[in-house]
Design a protein around this motif. Structure first.
Motif, PDB file in Angstrom:
ATOM      1  N   LEU A   1     -19.305  47.171  35.915  1.00  9.43           N
ATOM      2  CA  LEU A   1     -18.855  45.796  36.290  1.00  9.43           C
ATOM      3  C   LEU A   1     -19.900  44.731  36.092  1.00  9.43           C
TER       4      LEU A   1
ATOM      5  N   ARG B   1      -5.145  49.857  47.604  1.00  3.29           N
ATOM      6  CA  ARG B   1      -6.316  49.408  47.522  1.00  3.29           C
ATOM      7  C   ARG B   1      -6.986  49.599  46.310  1.00  3.29           C
TER       8      ARG B   1
ATOM      9  N   SER C   1      -8.901  45.829  41.556  1.00  5.95           N
ATOM     10  CA  SER C   1      -9.748  45.364  40.377  1.00  5.95           C
ATOM     11  C   SER C   1      -8.819  45.228  39.269  1.00  5.95           C
TER      12      SER C   1
ATOM     13  N   LYS D   1     -16.987  38.593  39.933  1.00  2.49           N
ATOM     14  CA  LYS D   1     -16.800  39.852  40.663  1.00  2.49           C
ATOM     15  C   LYS D   1     -17.985  39.964  41.660  1.00  2.49           C
TER      16      LYS D   1
ATOM     17  N   TYR E   1     -12.031  42.434  49.522  1.00  3.36           N
ATOM     18  CA  TYR E   1     -11.644  43.562  49.923  1.00  3.36           C
ATOM     19  C   TYR E   1     -12.819  44.593  49.973  1.00  3.36           C
TER      20      TYR E   1
ATOM     21  N   HIS F   1     -15.071  48.280  51.024  1.00  2.00           N
ATOM     22  CA  HIS F   1     -15.456  49.333  51.717  1.00  2.00           C
ATOM     23  C   HIS F   1     -15.822  49.112  53.137  1.00  2.00           C
TER      24      HIS F   1
ATOM     25  N   HIS G   1     -16.288  43.215  48.638  1.00  2.00           N
ATOM     26  CA  HIS G   1     -16.139  42.970  47.363  1.00  2.00           C
ATOM     27  C   HIS G   1     -15.262  41.413  47.358  1.00  2.00           C
TER      28      HIS G   1
ATOM     29  N   GLU H   1     -23.129  48.350  45.399  1.00  2.00           N
ATOM     30  CA  GLU H   1     -22.615  49.637  44.563  1.00  2.00           C
ATOM     31  C   GLU H   1     -22.476  49.432  43.017  1.00  2.00           C
ATOM     32  N   HIS H   2     -22.187  48.434  42.455  1.00  4.39           N
ATOM     33  CA  HIS H   2     -22.258  48.096  41.113  1.00  4.39           C
ATOM     34  C   HIS H   2     -23.502  48.177  40.138  1.00  4.39           C
TER      35      HIS H   2
HETATM   36  C1  MLT Z   1     -13.504  49.144  44.204  1.00  9.44           C
HETATM   37  O1  MLT Z   1     -14.184  49.367  45.209  1.00  9.44           O
HETATM   38  O2  MLT Z   1     -12.539  48.558  44.247  1.00  9.44           O
HETATM   39  C2  MLT Z   1     -14.471  48.754  43.092  1.00  9.44           C
HETATM   40  O3  MLT Z   1     -15.882  48.741  43.511  1.00  9.44           O
HETATM   41  C3  MLT Z   1     -14.177  47.972  42.050  1.00  9.44           C
HETATM   42  C4  MLT Z   1     -14.091  46.482  42.444  1.00  9.44           C
HETATM   43  O4  MLT Z   1     -15.122  45.907  43.171  1.00  9.44           O
HETATM   44  O5  MLT Z   1     -13.285  45.540  41.930  1.00  9.44           O
END
Ligand code: MLT
Ligand code: FAD
Ligand code: ZN
Length: 489
Positions: A98, A352, A356, A367, A404, A406, A413, A447-448
């Protein structure tokens, strides 16, 4: 006057033609060389669109060649030749990056890892899996599931991303809260270095204190230090029963309370804790045409998973827990699915996981994947929403602003979408957002990774000294900078 002008006009044309001829002849000579190294069928020079285009469709590279090594020796031969001839490469696995990490920035040679896709061995007692780096995550997951094991991470991109790409980006995903980063689960790697030498760091032992832990340098190095060709990863025992819950809350503070209560009551049974706001749910409902999962739309949602071996006791504990949540007005509504009802289970998860994809359908996604402490975790969305609504006019085409992520591991995100790319929108987000993150001691990429897109913002999360040391490492591992030359720095 005329003569001088016409000569100075002609001269560059002649030089250009000569350069053009040189480029064609040199590129055709290396194409021939690669064909003899790999066989014609493993060198592709047309229909390269899907290799040149990133997942977000935000950048198109101009490479005219993709190589498909079939094994470690092929990778070694390719890099040996590229290093000798100063040819720049970009490594591509599932191409779900991404941050434009896997597509050529200029016209680098693309090395596709998709043919290194063999599972090499699996130890039924220790759960250690050895495989090549081009194995697709979902295939690995299906393989170890038959052995009552699971892969210790899980991403929405699992149908196309590959374990080598996951390791190169140190991917996080949905199970991070339970199993931690890939650093804790990867036992060994095989690497092909920039000069073509093979570095064997494969290992099946969990404990090994014989000097520097070199494999960790490659995890998260985004293909800048070497190419991962083989992996040894520990696959934990899977629980017999899983339940996924999708619940709605009135505000973000209630989500924090929910997170605390779920941890208190379920501790080791909690395998993911995700959040999404109303706008994130709406993108899935509107763009992917899924029905609202609950009776109506709500301001916030959490999707969390509990796993256990004793289903009855999990059910009984959850009934008590649910009463508490309702009595304390923590949740407004909710639903759940058992993994035995595979269709409903995956449908709930997809609210969930497919955000993306839904956002991509709006047009252009801006993003961000930042880490933030929970006290400002959602504030970043409120702050940005206010900033964008006061600074941009309706002509800027903002379609959506949402958050949204984790939540269980502090990874937010934050996303904005518009119909078309708009530089003014980008200027309002960056670097303001990164300043907010740095001020709150967060990370600009949870993370990306940095890829090409975030290079100029690296200093918001790394000191000058740290960046200098990273550059020295790059110089040591890849002195000619042939591997992903535009990534990270
Ligand atoms: C997610 O957690 O859905 C992914 O990292 C992808 C995003 O961030 O869109
Ligand atoms: P690629 O995109 O092909 O490559 C990623 C980077 O690694 C590039 O810089 C590439 O050059 C390098 N690389 C690839 N293979 C190798 C190799 N063998 N050796 C050395 N370098 C290599 N990321 C998360 O962390 N968590 C998520 O939850 C998550 N969800 C996602 C959901 C969707 C729908 C999408 C599209 C992406 C998501 N991502 C997520 C981002 C992305 O999937 C991850 O970064 C993933 O790990 C990339 O894997 P890949 O095989 O597609 O690698
Ligand atoms: Zn994510």
């Amino acid at each position: 006057m005329f003569a001088i002008n016409s000569r100075s006009y002609l001269l560059p044309n002649v030089v250009m033609r000569m350069l053009f001829i040189r480029k064609i002849s040199s590129s055709s000579s290396y194409i021939t060389e690669f064909q003899s190294l790999l066989g014609n069928e493993n060198v592709q020079t047309n229909d390269l669109d899907s290799f040149n285009q990133d997942w977000l469709k935000s950048h198109r590279g101009k490479s005219d060649i993709v190589l498909f090594p079939r094994n470690t020796n092929d990778v070694s031969n390719i890099l040996g030749y590229c290093n000798q001839n100063n040819l720049k490469c970009v490594i591509q696995s599932g191409n779900t990056s991404l941050v434009c990490g896997a597509t050529p920035w200029q016209n680098e040679i693309i090395i596709s890892m998709k043919k290194l896709n063999k599972i090499l061995s699996f130890d039924e007692i220790t759960g250690v899996l050895h495989c090549e780096s081009g194995c697709i995550l979902q295939n690995l997951e299906e393989f170890v599931k038959q052995k009552q094991r699971l892969i210790p991470y899980d991403l929405g991109a699992k149908g196309s991303c590959m374990i080598g790409g996951n390791l190169a980006t140190n991917a996080g995903g949905l199970r991070f809260i339970k199993f931690g980063p890939l650093h804790s689960n990867v036992l060994g790697l095989e690497i092909v270095m920039a000069n073509g030498k093979i570095l064997n760091l494969m290992n099946s032992m969990r404990k090994d204190n014989t000097g520097y832990h070199l494999r960790h340098l490659f995890i998260g190095s985004e293909g800048t230090l070497g190419i991962i060709t083989k992996v040894s990863i520990i696959c934990p025992m899977d629980y017999k029963f899983k339940k996924i819950f999708l619940v709605a809350c009135e505000n973000f503070n209630k989500l924090i309370e929910l997170f605390q209560m779920v941890q208190e009551d379920f501790n080791e049974n909690l395998s993911c804790f995700e959040m999404m706001d109303e706008s994130s749910m709406n993108v899935v409902v509107e763009n992917l045409r899924l029905p609202y999962p609950l009776s109506r739309s709500y301001p916030f949602y959490s999707l969390f998973e509990l796993s256990a071996n004793d289903e009855l006791s999990l059910d009984q504990r959850f009934t008590k827990h649910y009463e508490k949540l309702v009595n304390k007005s923590i949740i407004l509504d909710g639903t759940y699915a058992n993994d035995s009802d595979s269709e409903k289970f995956h449908k709930l998860k997809s609210y969930r996981e497919s955000i993306s994809e839904g956002l991509r359908l709006d047009g252009c996604s801006y993003k961000y994947d930042v880490s933030l402490p929970l006290n400002v975790y959602y504030e970043v969305v409120n702050v940005m929403r206010k900033r964008l609504s006061s600074s941009l006019s309706s002509s800027n085409n903002v379609v959506r602003i949402c958050g949204y992520g984790h939540m269980g591991d502090g990874n937010m995100h934050f996303n904005v979408t518009s119909k078309k790319f708009d530089q003014q929108i980008l200027n309002q987000i960056e670097p303001f957002l990164y300043e907010f993150v740095a001020k709150n001691n967060g990370s600009i990429s949870a993370e990306h990774g940095i890829g090409v897109k975030k290079r100029k913002f690296l200093h918001y999360s790394k000191s000058d000294e740290a960046i200098k040391l990273m550059q020295q490492m790059k110089q040591l591992f890849d002195p000619k900078s042939i591997l992903n030359p535009h990534v990270l720095f």
